[in-house]
Design a protein around this motif. Structure first.
Motif, mmCIF file in Angstrom:
data_model
loop_
_atom_site.group_PDB
_atom_site.id
_atom_site.type_symbol
_atom_site.label_atom_id
_atom_site.label_comp_id
_atom_site.label_asym_id
_atom_site.label_seq_id
_atom_site.Cartn_x
_atom_site.Cartn_y
_atom_site.Cartn_z
ATOM 1 N N THR A 85 0.667 -1.186 -0.032
ATOM 2 C CA THR A 85 -0.003 -0.043 -0.016
ATOM 3 C C THR A 85 0.912 1.303 0.034
ATOM 4 O O THR A 85 1.978 1.224 0.661
ATOM 5 N N ASN A 86 0.444 2.190 -0.736
ATOM 6 C CA ASN A 86 1.270 3.521 -0.718
ATOM 7 C C ASN A 86 1.298 4.031 0.543
ATOM 8 O O ASN A 86 0.124 3.982 1.043
ATOM 9 N N MET A 87 2.318 4.614 0.925
ATOM 10 C CA MET A 87 2.298 5.563 2.235
ATOM 11 C C MET A 87 2.168 7.065 1.907
ATOM 12 O O MET A 87 2.547 7.582 0.909
ATOM 13 N N THR A 88 1.274 7.927 2.657
ATOM 14 C CA THR A 88 1.151 8.948 2.588
ATOM 15 C C THR A 88 2.249 9.988 3.301
ATOM 16 O O THR A 88 2.919 9.284 4.198
ATOM 17 N N GLN A 89 2.226 11.059 3.072
ATOM 18 C CA GLN A 89 3.388 12.074 3.844
ATOM 19 C C GLN A 89 2.803 11.902 5.275
ATOM 20 O O GLN A 89 3.761 12.011 6.258
ATOM 21 N N ASP A 90 1.718 12.107 5.652
ATOM 22 C CA ASP A 90 1.379 12.237 7.230
ATOM 23 C C ASP A 90 1.709 10.758 7.811
ATOM 24 O O ASP A 90 2.153 10.854 8.623
ATOM 25 N N ASN B 60 10.042 12.376 3.028
ATOM 26 C CA ASN B 60 9.419 12.531 1.532
ATOM 27 C C ASN B 60 8.897 11.050 1.479
ATOM 28 O O ASN B 60 9.638 10.008 1.675
ATOM 29 N N ALA B 61 7.758 10.659 0.921
ATOM 30 C CA ALA B 61 7.232 9.317 0.408
ATOM 31 C C ALA B 61 6.922 9.093 -0.696
ATOM 32 O O ALA B 61 6.287 10.078 -1.333
ATOM 33 N N VAL B 62 7.595 8.142 -1.326
ATOM 34 C CA VAL B 62 7.228 7.659 -2.827
ATOM 35 C C VAL B 62 6.698 6.398 -2.668
ATOM 36 O O VAL B 62 7.614 5.429 -2.573
ATOM 37 N N GLY B 63 5.499 6.194 -3.051
ATOM 38 C CA GLY B 63 4.831 5.011 -2.981
ATOM 39 C C GLY B 63 5.042 4.344 -1.730
ATOM 40 O O GLY B 63 4.369 5.011 -0.820
ATOM 41 N N SER B 64 5.454 3.145 -1.685
ATOM 42 C CA SER B 64 5.309 2.509 -0.405
ATOM 43 C C SER B 64 6.867 2.784 0.434
ATOM 44 O O SER B 64 7.348 2.008 1.616
ATOM 45 N N THR B 65 7.702 3.649 -0.090
ATOM 46 C CA THR B 65 9.108 3.905 0.304
ATOM 47 C C THR B 65 9.258 5.340 1.028
ATOM 48 O O THR B 65 8.527 6.310 0.300
ATOM 49 N N GLY B 66 9.602 5.465 2.167
ATOM 50 C CA GLY B 66 9.929 6.665 2.790
ATOM 51 C C GLY B 66 11.106 6.950 2.958
ATOM 52 O O GLY B 66 12.064 6.357 3.111
ATOM 53 N N TYR B 67 11.575 8.243 2.844
ATOM 54 C CA TYR B 67 12.995 9.065 3.101
ATOM 55 C C TYR B 67 12.670 10.024 4.270
ATOM 56 O O TYR B 67 11.990 10.819 4.056
ATOM 57 N N ALA B 68 13.801 10.041 4.996
ATOM 58 C CA ALA B 68 13.671 10.965 6.216
ATOM 59 C C ALA B 68 15.209 11.245 6.655
ATOM 60 O O ALA B 68 15.918 10.269 6.817
#
Length: 219
Positions: free
Chosen positions: A10-15, A84-92
């Motif tokens: 499932t895609n991940m939102t920014q929140d 930043n969220a791109v699809g199911s991947t998050g970068y922080a």
């Protein structure tokens, strides 16, 4: 390192990413293994550096968290940066400051987390970071009344100092003559007697005779 591939997660939102990272920082600051484990799936992985094998599963995650933040870190402050969220991947991005008990020093770590989620929980987390250590001192425990204890900072001895490590030996400097008079005895030994001018009168005659003979030839 994992090559990019399409994901059915499932895609991940920014929140959602912001909440996960906020809870991650709170689990670090409060040294709470239960809160950390609640962020991961049952078989989730946590890779601390690109060259370390990842910790996999709830038991391994708990063991790592109890061994590092809980046992070896004090006065932890976690600061979250850009997410930043791109699809199911998050970068922080993140920065953490704490006092390291084993090293007796203040540490600042700056890094980036890349994580994958499945149904709102972390299935894979990878960290890339760099640490800076400053100042060696003894951490002061707080008394019950809030005042610091009487323990004083202790300096970290230099491991390469002969006073702190008597087993180390260093070559002694070679003494050299300081005046020209000290060199005279040594120079006499170096000069061969065969090359030393002689005061023998016969030698002087031989020299004068050779000069005279040369004069006769010229005449």
């Amino acid at each position: 390192f994992r090559q990019w591939q399409s994901s059915d997660h499932t895609n991940m939102t920014q929140d959602e990413l912001l909440k996960i990272m906020t809870d991650y920082g709170r689990a670090w600051e409060t040294q709470d293994p239960d809160l950390l484990c609640s962020l991961f799936t049952e078989d989730g992985t946590y890779q601390v550096t690109p060259f370390d094998a990842p910790h996999k599963g709830q038991a391994a995650l708990r063991s790592y968290w109890e061994r590092m933040p809980v046992a070896d870190q004090r006065d932890i402050k976690f600061t979250l940066g850009v997410c930043n969220a791109v699809g199911s991947t998050g970068y922080a991005e993140w920065i953490t400051n704490f006092f390291q008990v084993s090293g007796r020093c203040n540490v600042e770590i700056r890094g980036i987390i890349i994580l994958e989620v499945e149904h709102g929980k972390i299935s894979e987390l990878r960290e890339y970071w760099k640490s800076y250590h400053s100042g060696h001192q003894k951490w002061k425990k707080q008394k019950k009344d809030g005042s610091p204890s009487s323990s004083t900072p202790t300096s970290n001895p230099d491991p390469f100092s002969p006073t702190s490590n008597p087993s180390l030996t260093y070559p002694q400097p070679v003494s050299t003559p300081s005046t020209s008079t000290d060199l005279k005895p040594n120079l006499k030994l170096l000069i061969s007697p065969l090359h030393t001018p002689s005061n023998n009168p016969s030698n002087q005659q031989g020299k004068s005779g050779s000069k005279k003979s040369r004069k006769r030839v010229r005449l």
